[in-house]
Design an enzyme around this catalytic site. Structure first.
Site: not given
Ligand code: 13P
Length: 229
Positions: A6, A8, A87, A89, A156, A162, A192
């Protein structure tokens, strides 16, 4: 073992095309499942070789007056048939409610898309114990047709995204076992995941794949993770 990246709000069209070429070069002759990447909307393109491409987000209409959104028409241009929904976010930062998320799920289900459906709890919920944890996670399936065949669940935990600190093997196993029992779907873990912990995470029996953010951004590093697992 499935590897999903992803991006982002990272990468451009040019760097995404380069990324796809690097992955194909690095994985040439290596036996593995196709890698699935989710670039930003401006970098959507057709998949190539071992790399499949999906959409991080789209609105639940073919086209129309939805300023700033993309819909089915825009996805079809690149033969996109995979989408990330739910997701954290988008739920937390963009304010997508469960009702909104469920509408998206329903629309893309009707289109036969492969849906990678994300769920995850904040730290405050995790601290309340197992019962509260599962109550929260299961509430994220409200109005979701879990009998749909073409969908995968990505667990997740928000506190692991992150932060550099992944959930432990025990944390992941606990949630995945509960999800497997309830829904019997392909399960991904995200939060992570990186080169230093991929082996340990890949070994977990319920982990069918990983959804990777930061550590997926460098194509060579991501290819190394695929090979390591
Ligand atoms: P990270 O791998 O940066 O922690 O992000 C995970 C994520 O949100 C994947 O969708």
């Amino acid at each position: 073992m499935r590897f999903v990246a992803n991006f982002k709000m990272n990468h451009t069209r040019a760097s995404t095309l380069e990324y796809i070429d690097i992955i194909n070069r690095e994985l040439e002759g290596f036996e593995c499942q196709n890698v699935l990447i989710f670039p930003p909307a401006t970098a959507l393109c057709e998949g190539k070789g071992k790399v499949e491409v999906g959409a991080q987000n789209a609105y639940f209409e073919e086209k129309g007056a939805y300023t700033g959104e993309i819909g089915l028409e825009q996805l079809r241009e690149f033969e996109i048939s995979k989408i990330l929904i739910g997701h954290s976010e988008r739920r937390e930062i963009l304010g997508e409610s469960q009702e909104f998320v469920a509408k998206k799920f329903e629309f893309f289900k009707e289109q036969g898309f492969e849906i990678i459906y994300c769920i995850g709890e904040p730290l405050s919920v995790r601290k309340q114990g197992k019962e509260a944890l599962f109550e929260y996670l299961f509430s994220q399936f409200t109005n979701i047709d879990t009998s749909y065949e073409n969908f995968t669940i990505a667990y997740e935990p928000i506190w692991a995204i992150g932060t550099g600190v992944s959930a432990t093997v025990e944390d992941i196993t606990l949630v995945h076992e509960g999800l497997k029992k309830e829904f019997n779907k392909e399960l991904l873990y995200g939060g992570s995941v990186k080169l230093s912990n991929i082996e340990e995470i890949a070994k977990i029996e319920t982990v069918d794949g990983v959804l990777v953010g930061s550590a997926s951004l460098d194509a060579k590093e991501f290819a190394k993770m695929v090979k390591k697992a």
